[in-house]
Design a protein around this motif. Sequence first.
Motif, PDB file in Angstrom:
ATOM      1  N   SER A 177      -2.640 -11.645  -2.297  1.00 12.73           N
ATOM      2  CA  SER A 177      -1.641 -10.671  -1.846  1.00 12.73           C
ATOM      3  C   SER A 177      -2.262  -9.744  -0.816  1.00 12.73           C
ATOM      4  N   VAL A 178      -1.483  -9.435   0.282  1.00  7.14           N
ATOM      5  CA  VAL A 178      -1.875  -8.460   1.306  1.00  7.14           C
ATOM      6  C   VAL A 178      -0.677  -7.535   1.504  1.00  7.14           C
ATOM      7  N   THR A 179      -0.901  -6.259   1.351  1.00  4.65           N
ATOM      8  CA  THR A 179       0.196  -5.286   1.490  1.00  4.65           C
ATOM      9  C   THR A 179      -0.261  -4.159   2.398  1.00  4.65           C
ATOM     10  N   VAL A 180       0.640  -3.736   3.327  1.00  7.47           N
ATOM     11  CA  VAL A 180       0.385  -2.600   4.214  1.00  7.47           C
ATOM     12  C   VAL A 180       1.501  -1.600   3.962  1.00  7.47           C
ATOM     13  N   ALA A 181       1.157  -0.332   3.737  1.00  5.89           N
ATOM     14  CA  ALA A 181       2.147   0.725   3.490  1.00  5.89           C
ATOM     15  C   ALA A 181       1.781   1.946   4.285  1.00  5.89           C
ATOM     16  N   ASP A 182       2.801   2.769   4.538  1.00  7.09           N
ATOM     17  CA  ASP A 182       2.538   4.012   5.258  1.00  7.09           C
ATOM     18  C   ASP A 182       2.016   5.046   4.282  1.00  7.09           C
ATOM     19  N   GLU A 183       1.820   6.271   4.802  1.00  9.81           N
ATOM     20  CA  GLU A 183       1.212   7.308   3.983  1.00  9.81           C
ATOM     21  C   GLU A 183       2.106   7.770   2.838  1.00  9.81           C
ATOM     22  N   THR A 184       3.405   7.465   2.892  1.00 12.07           N
ATOM     23  CA  THR A 184       4.318   7.859   1.826  1.00 12.07           C
ATOM     24  C   THR A 184       4.494   6.783   0.770  1.00 12.07           C
ATOM     25  N   GLY A 185       3.945   5.606   1.007  1.00 16.25           N
ATOM     26  CA  GLY A 185       4.051   4.525   0.042  1.00 16.25           C
ATOM     27  C   GLY A 185       5.079   3.479   0.407  1.00 16.25           C
ATOM     28  N   ASN A 186       5.789   3.640   1.510  1.00 17.98           N
ATOM     29  CA  ASN A 186       6.764   2.621   1.928  1.00 17.98           C
ATOM     30  C   ASN A 186       6.026   1.402   2.420  1.00 17.98           C
ATOM     31  N   ILE A 187       6.391   0.239   1.876  1.00 20.60           N
ATOM     32  CA  ILE A 187       5.743  -1.017   2.249  1.00 20.60           C
ATOM     33  C   ILE A 187       6.219  -1.437   3.629  1.00 20.60           C
ATOM     34  N   LEU A 188       5.244  -1.630   4.504  1.00 27.33           N
ATOM     35  CA  LEU A 188       5.557  -2.089   5.853  1.00 27.33           C
ATOM     36  C   LEU A 188       5.387  -3.597   5.950  1.00 27.33           C
ATOM     37  N   VAL A 189       4.320  -4.137   5.284  1.00 28.14           N
ATOM     38  CA  VAL A 189       4.059  -5.585   5.284  1.00 28.14           C
ATOM     39  C   VAL A 189       3.621  -5.972   3.877  1.00 28.14           C
ATOM     40  N   ASP A 190       4.249  -7.030   3.385  1.00 31.31           N
ATOM     41  CA  ASP A 190       3.844  -7.537   2.054  1.00 31.31           C
ATOM     42  C   ASP A 190       4.049  -9.024   2.033  1.00 31.31           C
ATOM     43  N   THR A 191       2.972  -9.747   1.702  1.00 30.48           N
ATOM     44  CA  THR A 191       3.065 -11.205   1.715  1.00 30.48           C
ATOM     45  C   THR A 191       3.838 -11.739   0.524  1.00 30.48           C
ATOM     46  N   GLY A 192       4.081 -10.910  -0.473  1.00 36.37           N
ATOM     47  CA  GLY A 192       4.723 -11.425  -1.676  1.00 36.37           C
ATOM     48  C   GLY A 192       6.010 -10.743  -2.024  1.00 36.37           C
ATOM     49  N   GLY A 223      -1.636   5.230   6.695  1.00 34.53           N
ATOM     50  CA  GLY A 223      -1.211   4.281   5.683  1.00 34.53           C
ATOM     51  C   GLY A 223      -2.425   3.663   4.988  1.00 34.53           C
ATOM     52  N   VAL A 224      -2.143   2.646   4.168  1.00 32.26           N
ATOM     53  CA  VAL A 224      -3.207   1.964   3.442  1.00 32.26           C
ATOM     54  C   VAL A 224      -2.989   0.461   3.515  1.00 32.26           C
ATOM     55  N   VAL A 225      -4.097  -0.273   3.370  1.00 27.58           N
ATOM     56  CA  VAL A 225      -4.057  -1.740   3.279  1.00 27.58           C
ATOM     57  C   VAL A 225      -4.516  -2.118   1.847  1.00 27.58           C
ATOM     58  N   ARG A 226      -3.700  -2.892   1.176  1.00 31.13           N
ATOM     59  CA  ARG A 226      -4.005  -3.330  -0.200  1.00 31.13           C
ATOM     60  C   ARG A 226      -4.157  -4.841  -0.191  1.00 31.13           C
ATOM     61  N   ILE A 227      -5.397  -5.303  -0.556  1.00 30.84           N
ATOM     62  CA  ILE A 227      -5.677  -6.736  -0.597  1.00 30.84           C
ATOM     63  C   ILE A 227      -6.084  -7.082  -2.030  1.00 30.84           C
ATOM     64  N   VAL A 228      -5.428  -8.100  -2.628  1.00 30.38           N
ATOM     65  CA  VAL A 228      -5.705  -8.542  -3.989  1.00 30.38           C
ATOM     66  C   VAL A 228      -6.353  -9.919  -3.935  1.00 30.38           C
ATOM     67  N   ILE A 229      -7.560 -10.026  -4.494  1.00 32.88           N
ATOM     68  CA  ILE A 229      -8.312 -11.291  -4.491  1.00 32.88           C
ATOM     69  C   ILE A 229      -8.390 -11.804  -5.937  1.00 32.88           C
ATOM     70  N   SER A 230      -8.001 -13.057  -6.143  1.00 30.66           N
ATOM     71  CA  SER A 230      -8.016 -13.659  -7.482  1.00 30.66           C
ATOM     72  C   SER A 230      -9.456 -13.923  -7.951  1.00 30.66           C
TER      73      SER A 230
END
Length: 603
Positions: free
Chosen positions: A150-165, A217-224
Amino acid sequence: MITNPGLGKIGLGFFIISCVKTEQTPHLRRRSKLQVGPPELHLCIRFHTVSAHQRMIFFYGRQHTGELPQMTIRSKLISSFLLMVFTIITVFTLYIYMRETRSIRSEIIKRGSDVSKIFTQMAVPLLFSMDYISILDNANELILDSDIISVTVADETGNILVDTGKPLSSQINMAAPFYIYKKTSEERTQKYREIQYEGERAIEFISLIAVFGKPAGVVRIVISLKTLEKRVSESLLSIALLSAGAIMLTLILAKMLLKLFDPIKVLVQGTHEISDGNLEYKISVSSDDEIGQLTKSFNSMAERIRSLVDNLEDKVNDRTFRLAGANEEIKRKTVHIMDSIRYAEKIQKSMLPDMETVRHYLPDSFFIWMPRDMVGGDTYFAECFGDGFVVALIDCTGHGIPGAFMSMIASSFIRKITGSEQCHDPAEILRRLNYNVKTSLQQDKAYAISDDGMDAAVCFITSRQTGDSRQELTFAGARLSLTCVHKDEISVIKGDRQSIGYKKSDLNFSFTNHTIPVEKGTSFYMASDGFRDQFGKDADSRFGERSFGKKRFRNLLRKVADMPFEKQQEIILRTFSEYRGECDIQDDVTVIGFGFQNQDRIN
């Protein structure tokens, strides 16, 4: 911290060492059995409870029976060796597992950090230009050929801008993990943590997106972590195979060690054969090492024992033959000695007075003569002369044959004194007897080698002359007394405190006469010390035995004095026998009793 459920499945599963089995036997014995290793290397401990005692038997390979608990050196060595190997394998497995897990996890964290940093740098210009499609394309490329789920990009308020899932309208839940997002925004550093993502273990990486130095914003990457688990499982499988190989090698080595103990088992069997008496048993020597040298020494020892036993048997047979011959000689000499003693008994008895003659002259009388052995040192004399009747009792030194010799001397001298010398005075008889015994044994000389003698009591009862109503008894004693009983009154006339014939005896000692009028119904008694010194069982005595004693003997005489003399003799003998019981006779016993119950004079 990483926890691996696969470890519970693989872990130390191959280190199953023992199992415990409890069974009930038909004889109601409770038995517990512990088995270690393969069947050929079983180390068993059995506990038997039988009635009131317990017995624990250790055995290795096969059961040994015995009273004492035992554990062979072989079982101790193999048990220690197996325990050491299993411990080493366990420690080695845990070490490899922990090191491999730590290494793979560190590798995944480093890779995730690098990917997150690169993706964040790539996303800054695209986010500034709001090119979300390019960000999503780059995110999808990361997911295709890697363990990124999973790769997720959100702005500083938590709104998801990009999410692969997830769809773009969704929003990152900033409440539950808010601290990590906030901390990332405040510290402007990269953070990661382990989470459960859609039912599987994963690591979440959070990176800050800054535009012109401000958080955008923040980038959230989840690695299995499946790769981690797979690689760890592969490592554990390799370790398990390696450990299994090590265990097999250990068992092979253990089996080889067992063969090293086979010669020792043979030696133990040989000792059992020797101890059971099989001295022909011999062990074959199969090597020239220490065990072989020990085997040679054992065979040499067995040969020496066999030689010693053979020689001992020869000596025993020879000495048995000699002993049989000696026994025959002893038997022959014993028979000869006993024949001699029996003949000596006849001679000594022939020296005693004829009882028929004595009863003719002195009908109211009895004579008890009991030597301790077949012959003895006591003797008595009774003879009637024209002027009266002489009765004497003599107690010589010693018992058996020595005492019999002294009694023969005493009998000879008293016959001579009263017969050929016609001396009937008791005091003079004792004086002459003292002189003759002492001089004949040369005990009056300084070079005398013997010191023997006797105690004596002599009575002379005068014959009543025609027309004379008086009749007297004259007594003289050498350490022996005369007891008189008349009308239930008892009196004791003591002899002089001088023995006859000893070295210390006075050669010219004059003994004292005691004259007593003879009355009808008076009984007189003389006795050696054998009767009163006889021991018998007495519960009141300190040592359980007590002598008959003077007082008891005098009371016995007072009790029987009024009875016929035959009855007196019977009661006195029975009393002696009952008192003695199972005790040995201590001394020669002689008791003389006489009186004038039915007549007042000598026939």
